[in-house]
Enzyme design. Structure first.
Site, PDB file in Angstrom:
ATOM      1  N   CYS A  86       0.833  -1.204   0.000  1.00 35.61           N
ATOM      2  CA  CYS A  86       0.000   0.000   0.000  1.00 35.61           C
ATOM      3  C   CYS A  86       0.875   1.264   0.000  1.00 35.61           C
ATOM      4  O   CYS A  86       1.517   1.564  -0.986  1.00 35.61           O
ATOM      5  CB  CYS A  86      -0.962  -0.059   1.174  1.00 35.61           C
ATOM      6  SG  CYS A  86      -2.343   1.087   1.026  1.00 35.61           S
ATOM      7  N   HIS A 203      -3.596  -5.593   1.070  1.00 38.31           N
ATOM      8  CA  HIS A 203      -2.907  -5.820   2.350  1.00 38.31           C
ATOM      9  C   HIS A 203      -2.861  -7.298   2.736  1.00 38.31           C
ATOM     10  O   HIS A 203      -3.726  -7.752   3.492  1.00 38.31           O
ATOM     11  CB  HIS A 203      -3.645  -5.067   3.457  1.00 38.31           C
ATOM     12  CG  HIS A 203      -3.466  -3.585   3.400  1.00 38.31           C
ATOM     13  ND1 HIS A 203      -2.395  -2.947   3.973  1.00 38.31           N
ATOM     14  CD2 HIS A 203      -4.213  -2.622   2.833  1.00 38.31           C
ATOM     15  CE1 HIS A 203      -2.501  -1.649   3.770  1.00 38.31           C
ATOM     16  NE2 HIS A 203      -3.590  -1.414   3.074  1.00 38.31           N
ATOM     17  N   GLU A 205      -1.008  -8.619   4.897  1.00 36.64           N
ATOM     18  CA  GLU A 205      -0.786  -8.730   6.352  1.00 36.64           C
ATOM     19  C   GLU A 205      -2.088  -8.589   7.124  1.00 36.64           C
ATOM     20  O   GLU A 205      -2.152  -8.925   8.299  1.00 36.64           O
ATOM     21  CB  GLU A 205       0.254  -7.694   6.807  1.00 36.64           C
ATOM     22  CG  GLU A 205      -0.253  -6.277   7.036  1.00 36.64           C
ATOM     23  CD  GLU A 205      -0.577  -5.513   5.763  1.00 36.64           C
ATOM     24  OE1 GLU A 205      -0.542  -6.099   4.661  1.00 36.64           O
ATOM     25  OE2 GLU A 205      -0.876  -4.299   5.866  1.00 36.64           O
TER      26      GLU A 205
END
Lengths: 234, 90
Positions: A86, A203, A205
């Site tokens: 990002c 994302h 994560e």
């Protein structure tokens, strides 16, 4: 494997990125934007998501000149693995480690939702644990994620297999509807020509636990671990 | 040494769809202003420069634009320099 995650002023996904590293059994360390050296034993550096320096001027434009970025650029140029997620992707584009730029979403809205990604290249350190064409469900959360580059750059990265992820429908078709921000060619993630630096807007994560809706993001961390373990064996 | 004020206008490159400009254009048309079109939205940056002459000042600003103030992948820029008159308070 040891992953270093840089915290810039305004980073907000750094703890999640460290969690993503540890959930796959790896070690994670926090790095500070003012650091002028990197720990000698890190295998991977992550530039996390967030709003570094308030996104002032342009996203990533000021973070790119943080003291640690000299070392990150040197690390990348020496073949070290660098992942930008990002805002980290925006910083990598601003620093010239990745081609192109990320501009305001086509619909002018901040988009925050799960998207489906199709793995376009599984022969990379970031995707080697999954098969080509695998579909991943991972969230996006950004206002400036429309990947843009001159047409000749797009042609080059497509021909080189540098497009790693593309936005697609759940069944794998790259439709306009499945493109959350208007990115050229539905591009969600790219790597450099050498294949050691990757940036993506979604994302992974934030998708490391089934409890949170998806654990598909684990594939990125598992791939990195696999790649690093394999490199050590060689 | 002289003091100049540089006004820098930054806009998206022509080849890149300016979605903000398009949205504002639609708003103008819905306000019954059909004569207005081709709206482009950019940034205005003002900066003071200390330099011996206009050419040097222009070079300094140009360098700043290329290094930090603009991203050549997506933006074009235009610089307008004005020398500040001596003795006139800013």
């Amino acid at each position: 494997m040891k992953i270093g995650v840089v915290t810039f002023p305004g980073s907000n996904c750094d703890a999640d990125a460290r969690y993503g590293a540890t959930v796959t059994g790896n070690e994670a360390v926090q790095l500070w934007h003012k650091d002028e050296t990197l720990p000698i034993d890190v295998d991977v550096i992550i530039l996390p998501g967030g709003f570094s320096y308030g996104d002032y001027l342009r996203t990533g434009a000021i973070a790119r000149f943080s003291p640690i970025m000299n070392e990150v650029i040197r690390f990348a140029n020496d073949g070290g693995l660098v992942l930008g997620i990002c805002n980290g992707f925006q910083i990598l584009c601003e620093s010239g480690l990745l081609p192109g730029a990320l501009i305001r979403n086509e619909n002018l809205r901040f988009v925050c939702k799960d998207v489906h990604l199709r793995v376009e290249n599984s022969a990379t350190p970031f995707t080697c644990a999954v098969k080509l064409g695998t579909m991943l469900r991972v969230p996006v959360a950004h206002g400036e994620g429309r990947y843009t580059a001159p047409q000749e750059t797009i042609d080059r990265i497509e021909a080189n297999g540098q497009v790693v992820y593309r936005y697609a429908s759940p069944t794998g078709e790259t439709t306009a509807d499945s493109n959350p921000n208007g990115s050229m060619n539905n591009i969600a993630g790219i790597m450099n020509e050498r294949g050691n630096v990757m940036g993506l807007m979604p994302h992974p994560e934030r998708a490391c636990e089934p409890l949170l809706g998806s654990a598909d993001g684990v594939s990125v961390f598992a791939s990195l671990a696999l790649h690093v373990a394999h490199s050590i064996l060689i | 040494m002289k003091t100049y004020t540089a006004s820098i206008t930054v806009t998206l490159r022509r080849a890149i769809l300016d979605v903000q400009g398009k949205a504002v254009e639609h708003a103008l048309h819905s306000l019954h202003m059909p004569a207005l079109g081709s709206v482009r939205i950019g940034k205005h940056i003002e900066v003071e420069v200390q330099a011996p002459d206009t050419d040097t000042a222009n070079d300094l600003v140009m360098d700043a634009c290329k290094k930090l103030l603009t991203n050549p992948v997506m933006e074009d820029f235009h610089i307008a320099l004005v020398e500040k008159a001596a003795g006139v308070p800013a």
